[in-house]
Write an enzyme that holds these catalytic residues in place. Sequence first.
Site, PDB file in Angstrom:
ATOM      1  N   ASP A 205      15.181 -16.084  -2.515  1.00 20.30           N
ATOM      2  CA  ASP A 205      15.714 -14.809  -2.660  1.00 20.30           C
ATOM      3  C   ASP A 205      15.872 -14.087  -1.795  1.00 20.30           C
ATOM      4  O   ASP A 205      15.605 -14.341  -0.572  1.00 20.30           O
ATOM      5  CB  ASP A 205      14.862 -13.902  -3.701  1.00 20.30           C
ATOM      6  CG  ASP A 205      14.564 -14.576  -5.050  1.00 20.30           C
ATOM      7  OD1 ASP A 205      15.537 -15.488  -5.628  1.00 20.30           O
ATOM      8  OD2 ASP A 205      13.446 -14.318  -5.836  1.00 20.30           O
TER       9      ASP A 205
ATOM     10  N   TYR B 254       4.118 -22.867   0.878  1.00 16.92           N
ATOM     11  CA  TYR B 254       4.614 -21.162   1.178  1.00 16.92           C
ATOM     12  C   TYR B 254       3.520 -20.447   1.902  1.00 16.92           C
ATOM     13  O   TYR B 254       2.287 -20.807   1.670  1.00 16.92           O
ATOM     14  CB  TYR B 254       5.023 -20.433  -0.025  1.00 16.92           C
ATOM     15  CG  TYR B 254       6.321 -21.133  -0.689  1.00 16.92           C
ATOM     16  CD1 TYR B 254       7.418 -20.277  -0.491  1.00 16.92           C
ATOM     17  CD2 TYR B 254       6.377 -22.157  -1.567  1.00 16.92           C
ATOM     18  CE1 TYR B 254       8.831 -20.943  -1.180  1.00 16.92           C
ATOM     19  CE2 TYR B 254       7.607 -22.637  -1.938  1.00 16.92           C
ATOM     20  CZ  TYR B 254       8.719 -21.935  -1.947  1.00 16.92           C
ATOM     21  OH  TYR B 254       9.793 -22.204  -2.204  1.00 16.92           O
TER      22      TYR B 254
END
EC number: 5.4.99.12
Length: 270
Positions: A55, A110
């Site tokens: 994003d 992540y």
Amino acid sequence: MKLAFRFSYFGDRFFGSQMQPGLRTVEGEFIEACRLLGLFDDWREAGFVTAGRTDRGVHARGQVCSFSTDEPDRAVQALNKVLPADIWCTAWAGVPAGFHPRYSAASRTYRYYFFAPENVAAMHEAAQEFLGRHDFSLFARVGDRNPERRILTARVFKDGPFTVFEVTGESFLWNMIRCMATALDRVGRGEAVAGDIARLLTEPAGQRIPAAPPDGLILWDIDYGISLTPLPIDEKSRQHLVDRHRYHAVMAEVAACLVPEDRQLDTHRI
């Protein structure tokens, strides 16, 4: 020849990674660099694809793309010279025709960086609740996708001024890590406990956990079980890194003067 490139980028100056007409995106800039170098004319015919979308505001240390080209040497030698300063390739490999950056991945890692003091021990304990296969309906924007995901490892640790949540899974849903980060942030602030996370995973009914801000999230690594050849960073990107470090060091000093001591946030950015 089909090539795979591992690359990094700062996400705050892009409208996300996925191509969007009229907007600056990571894929758009990468494809344009390939066109300028004559690596391909049509990205669709070349099979250009990345490991997944990030994003707007989300960064990457280990994003991966692949494409086919008749000029592999030119791609390896010149891509970093043509890419903008906030994108840089870090490694490459020749890959089989069937390689796909998304579907060939064994796991993804992540990291989420928190910019305020946290109870690291409590957060690490709570993060263990995510391990294994669970229904993450309350920790992601699921849509029509299967809400079950398998988490392989999870930990919370200190890294200089930051508290870091690192998680490895086979795959993730949209906003999943950022929602997990919000839940852990609540634990770190004493507003929730590990049992609350366990309950949300076993009884997935109710309101979804909101996503944490995107600027703390980094796509850290993707495991394919293949060997990659490192690439030197271009000088323009190296200077870009130095300039960003200096800027955020100054902003941290300003914040220390303006924010009350009990509410201080570290304004360094990755």
